[in-house]
Every structure is written in C-alpha cells, then in structure tokens.
Design a protein around this motif. Structure first.
Motif, PDB file in Angstrom:
ATOM      1  N   MET A  51       0.877  -1.102  -0.038  1.00  0.00           N
ATOM      2  CA  MET A  51      -0.390  -0.192   0.068  1.00  0.00           C
ATOM      3  C   MET A  51       0.668   1.365   0.393  1.00  0.00           C
ATOM      4  O   MET A  51       2.013   1.441   0.257  1.00  0.00           O
ATOM      5  N   SER A  52       0.303   2.028  -0.975  1.00  0.00           N
ATOM      6  CA  SER A  52       1.291   3.520  -0.864  1.00  0.00           C
ATOM      7  C   SER A  52       1.122   3.966   0.323  1.00  0.00           C
ATOM      8  O   SER A  52       0.443   4.358   1.058  1.00  0.00           O
ATOM      9  N   GLU A  53       1.871   5.457   0.337  1.00  0.00           N
ATOM     10  CA  GLU A  53       2.124   5.665   1.597  1.00  0.00           C
ATOM     11  C   GLU A  53       0.923   6.495   1.539  1.00  0.00           C
ATOM     12  O   GLU A  53       0.197   7.335   3.242  1.00  0.00           O
ATOM     13  N   ASP A  54       0.660   7.285   0.443  1.00  0.00           N
ATOM     14  CA  ASP A  54      -0.628   8.181   0.270  1.00  0.00           C
ATOM     15  C   ASP A  54      -2.414   7.172   0.507  1.00  0.00           C
ATOM     16  O   ASP A  54      -3.085   8.191   0.921  1.00  0.00           O
ATOM     17  N   ALA A  55      -2.345   5.713   0.132  1.00  0.00           N
ATOM     18  CA  ALA A  55      -3.317   5.573  -0.035  1.00  0.00           C
ATOM     19  C   ALA A  55      -3.797   4.707   2.004  1.00  0.00           C
ATOM     20  O   ALA A  55      -4.360   4.817   2.070  1.00  0.00           O
ATOM     21  N   ALA A  56      -2.565   4.477   2.648  1.00  0.00           N
ATOM     22  CA  ALA A  56      -2.808   4.508   3.967  1.00  0.00           C
ATOM     23  C   ALA A  56      -3.081   5.217   4.767  1.00  0.00           C
ATOM     24  O   ALA A  56      -3.517   5.168   5.884  1.00  0.00           O
ATOM     25  N   LEU A  57      -2.528   6.788   3.719  1.00  0.00           N
ATOM     26  CA  LEU A  57      -2.962   7.939   4.886  1.00  0.00           C
ATOM     27  C   LEU A  57      -4.486   8.087   4.812  1.00  0.00           C
ATOM     28  O   LEU A  57      -5.331   7.800   5.225  1.00  0.00           O
ATOM     29  N   THR A  58      -4.468   7.287   3.962  1.00  0.00           N
ATOM     30  CA  THR A  58      -6.794   7.988   3.439  1.00  0.00           C
ATOM     31  C   THR A  58      -6.505   7.220   3.738  1.00  0.00           C
ATOM     32  O   THR A  58      -8.319   7.382   4.517  1.00  0.00           O
ATOM     33  N   THR A  59      -6.430   5.992   4.311  1.00  0.00           N
ATOM     34  CA  THR A  59      -7.377   5.016   4.664  1.00  0.00           C
ATOM     35  C   THR A  59      -7.774   5.328   6.502  1.00  0.00           C
ATOM     36  O   THR A  59      -8.344   4.791   6.982  1.00  0.00           O
ATOM     37  N   ALA A  60      -6.467   5.343   6.940  1.00  0.00           N
ATOM     38  CA  ALA A  60      -5.666   6.376   8.318  1.00  0.00           C
ATOM     39  C   ALA A  60      -7.555   7.338   8.460  1.00  0.00           C
ATOM     40  O   ALA A  60      -8.477   6.668   9.731  1.00  0.00           O
ATOM     41  N   LEU A  61      -6.866   8.168   7.636  1.00  0.00           N
ATOM     42  CA  LEU A  61      -8.140   9.437   7.965  1.00  0.00           C
ATOM     43  C   LEU A  61      -9.283   8.502   7.311  1.00  0.00           C
ATOM     44  O   LEU A  61     -10.689   9.296   8.185  1.00  0.00           O
ATOM     45  N   ARG A  62      -9.991   7.903   6.453  1.00  0.00           N
ATOM     46  CA  ARG A  62     -11.228   7.329   6.495  1.00  0.00           C
ATOM     47  C   ARG A  62     -11.649   6.656   7.580  1.00  0.00           C
ATOM     48  O   ARG A  62     -12.868   6.873   8.721  1.00  0.00           O
ATOM     49  N   ARG A  63     -11.222   5.557   7.909  1.00  0.00           N
ATOM     50  CA  ARG A  63     -11.351   4.893   9.262  1.00  0.00           C
ATOM     51  C   ARG A  63     -11.732   5.258  10.849  1.00  0.00           C
ATOM     52  O   ARG A  63     -12.426   4.831  11.530  1.00  0.00           O
ATOM     53  N   GLY A  64     -10.972   6.716  10.983  1.00  0.00           N
ATOM     54  CA  GLY A  64     -11.217   7.334  12.578  1.00  0.00           C
ATOM     55  C   GLY A  64     -12.351   8.166  11.862  1.00  0.00           C
ATOM     56  O   GLY A  64     -13.323   8.827  13.043  1.00  0.00           O
ATOM     57  N   THR A  65     -12.863   8.933  10.472  1.00  0.00           N
ATOM     58  CA  THR A  65     -14.465   9.192  10.329  1.00  0.00           C
ATOM     59  C   THR A  65     -15.842   8.851  10.104  1.00  0.00           C
ATOM     60  O   THR A  65     -16.721   9.446   9.991  1.00  0.00           O
ATOM     61  N   ILE A  66     -15.402   7.707   9.296  1.00  0.00           N
ATOM     62  CA  ILE A  66     -16.588   7.226   8.370  1.00  0.00           C
ATOM     63  C   ILE A  66     -17.631   6.994   9.063  1.00  0.00           C
ATOM     64  O   ILE A  66     -18.656   7.458   8.636  1.00  0.00           O
ATOM     65  N   GLU A  67     -17.775   6.320  10.453  1.00  0.00           N
ATOM     66  CA  GLU A  67     -18.736   6.229  11.605  1.00  0.00           C
ATOM     67  C   GLU A  67     -19.426   7.234  11.562  1.00  0.00           C
ATOM     68  O   GLU A  67     -20.745   7.310  11.818  1.00  0.00           O
ATOM     69  N   TYR A  68     -19.267   8.449  12.075  1.00  0.00           N
ATOM     70  CA  TYR A  68     -19.430   9.597  12.199  1.00  0.00           C
ATOM     71  C   TYR A  68     -19.742  10.404  10.900  1.00  0.00           C
ATOM     72  O   TYR A  68     -20.895  10.935  11.174  1.00  0.00           O
ATOM     73  N   CYS A  69     -19.345  10.224   9.891  1.00  0.00           N
ATOM     74  CA  CYS A  69     -19.558  10.464   8.401  1.00  0.00           C
ATOM     75  C   CYS A  69     -21.111   9.678   8.126  1.00  0.00           C
ATOM     76  O   CYS A  69     -22.623  10.436   7.598  1.00  0.00           O
ATOM     77  N   VAL A  70     -21.447   8.044   8.273  1.00  0.00           N
ATOM     78  CA  VAL A  70     -22.259   7.588   8.612  1.00  0.00           C
ATOM     79  C   VAL A  70     -23.762   8.322   8.894  1.00  0.00           C
ATOM     80  O   VAL A  70     -25.035   8.488   8.836  1.00  0.00           O
ATOM     81  N   LEU A  71     -23.579   8.413  10.425  1.00  0.00           N
ATOM     82  CA  LEU A  71     -24.552   9.437  11.859  1.00  0.00           C
ATOM     83  C   LEU A  71     -24.911  10.570  11.013  1.00  0.00           C
ATOM     84  O   LEU A  71     -26.279  10.950  11.593  1.00  0.00           O
ATOM     85  N   ALA A  72     -23.664  11.264  10.336  1.00  0.00           N
ATOM     86  CA  ALA A  72     -24.175  12.550  10.422  1.00  0.00           C
ATOM     87  C   ALA A  72     -24.870  12.314   8.745  1.00  0.00           C
ATOM     88  O   ALA A  72     -26.070  13.264   8.480  1.00  0.00           O
ATOM     89  N   LEU A  73     -25.042  11.152   8.001  1.00  0.00           N
ATOM     90  CA  LEU A  73     -25.754  11.156   6.995  1.00  0.00           C
ATOM     91  C   LEU A  73     -26.513  10.255   7.063  1.00  0.00           C
ATOM     92  O   LEU A  73     -28.396  11.013   6.583  1.00  0.00           O
ATOM     93  N   LEU A  74     -27.631   9.786   8.467  1.00  0.00           N
ATOM     94  CA  LEU A  74     -28.102   9.515   9.471  1.00  0.00           C
ATOM     95  C   LEU A  74     -29.037  10.720   9.712  1.00  0.00           C
ATOM     96  O   LEU A  74     -30.938  10.287   9.613  1.00  0.00           O
ATOM     97  N   ASP A  75     -28.468  11.554  10.511  1.00  0.00           N
ATOM     98  CA  ASP A  75     -29.161  12.422  10.941  1.00  0.00           C
ATOM     99  C   ASP A  75     -30.033  13.339   9.973  1.00  0.00           C
ATOM    100  O   ASP A  75     -30.846  14.597  10.650  1.00  0.00           O
ATOM    101  N   LYS A  76     -29.892  13.684   8.601  1.00  0.00           N
ATOM    102  CA  LYS A  76     -30.303  13.894   7.675  1.00  0.00           C
ATOM    103  C   LYS A  76     -31.887  13.565   7.139  1.00  0.00           C
ATOM    104  O   LYS A  76     -32.741  14.051   7.177  1.00  0.00           O
ATOM    105  N   ARG A  77     -31.790  11.926   7.177  1.00  0.00           N
ATOM    106  CA  ARG A  77     -32.921  11.325   6.068  1.00  0.00           C
ATOM    107  C   ARG A  77     -32.445   9.919   7.206  1.00  0.00           C
ATOM    108  O   ARG A  77     -30.882   9.399   6.710  1.00  0.00           O
ATOM    109  N   GLU A  78     -33.309   8.985   6.871  1.00  0.00           N
ATOM    110  CA  GLU A  78     -33.560   7.433   7.212  1.00  0.00           C
ATOM    111  C   GLU A  78     -32.752   6.626   5.334  1.00  0.00           C
ATOM    112  O   GLU A  78     -33.173   7.629   4.582  1.00  0.00           O
TER     113      GLU A  78
END
Length: 113
Positions: A1-28
C-alpha cells in the motif's frame, strides 16, 4: 500500500462512522444509499463489504435503529435511522472534530481565518 493510500485509509477509518451518523441525521437511508452518498457526495470511496459490518456495529451499540420495508423492485430493504444515542455521539464528535481540525490546521499552517 502506498503512503498516500495508507494515509487516506487511516483518515477514513477514524471518521467514516461519524459520516454515516451525519448522513442518517438528515434522513433514513438503506445500505446501498449510504455507500453511494459517501462515495459520490463525499469522495469517500467505500464498499458494501465495509458498510454492512459498520452498520451492524452501530446497531449493536445502539446508535442506529433499523426497519425493513418493501422495495419498489427486488427484495425488502433495511432502512437505518439515528437513535438518541447516535444523535448524542454525533453531537460530541462534531464538537471534538472542530477542536481537532483547528489544532491540526494551526500546526500545518493552514488555519482558516
């Protein structure tokens, strides 16, 4: 895995749960819609193989609730909604995110004024 891909994966892993919650805050939404919203709307490419285990964990943790509903075509769909615990977690994350982002921006010299 490239350094760029590893950084993106780490950032996504830490925030995706809350992005899902934010999307569900708008509508089901149902699972495929969540994948599409994250991928097209937010540029966070993800897959159903990533999404469904995350949704199961959020449901087990009481942050989202589900209901089954008939689909216009095909099998019934499981729709996801935010629970009061999910709303509280999202509110807490929003507060922490602002402070975290501001700190990182100051360190990187990219602070928005």
């Amino acid at each position: 895995m490239s350094e760029d891909a590893a950084l993106t994966t780490a950032l996504r892993r830490g925030t995706i749960e809350y992005c899902v919650l934010a999307l569900l805050d708008k509508r089901e939404l149902y699972g495929v819609e969540l994948v599409q919203q994250l991928s097209t709307g937010l540029g966070m490419t993800t897959s159903e193989g990533t999404m469904y285990p995350l949704l199961s964990r959020l449901r087990r943790n009481g942050r989202i609730a589900t209901t089954w509903r008939e689909a216009p075509a095909g099998p019934p769909r499981r729709y996801y909604t935010l629970t009061p615990d999910g709303e509280a977690a999202l509110t807490h994350f929003r507060t922490e995110w602002v402070a975290f982002r501001s700190g990182v921006d100051r360190i990187l010299g990219t602070e928005i004024r």
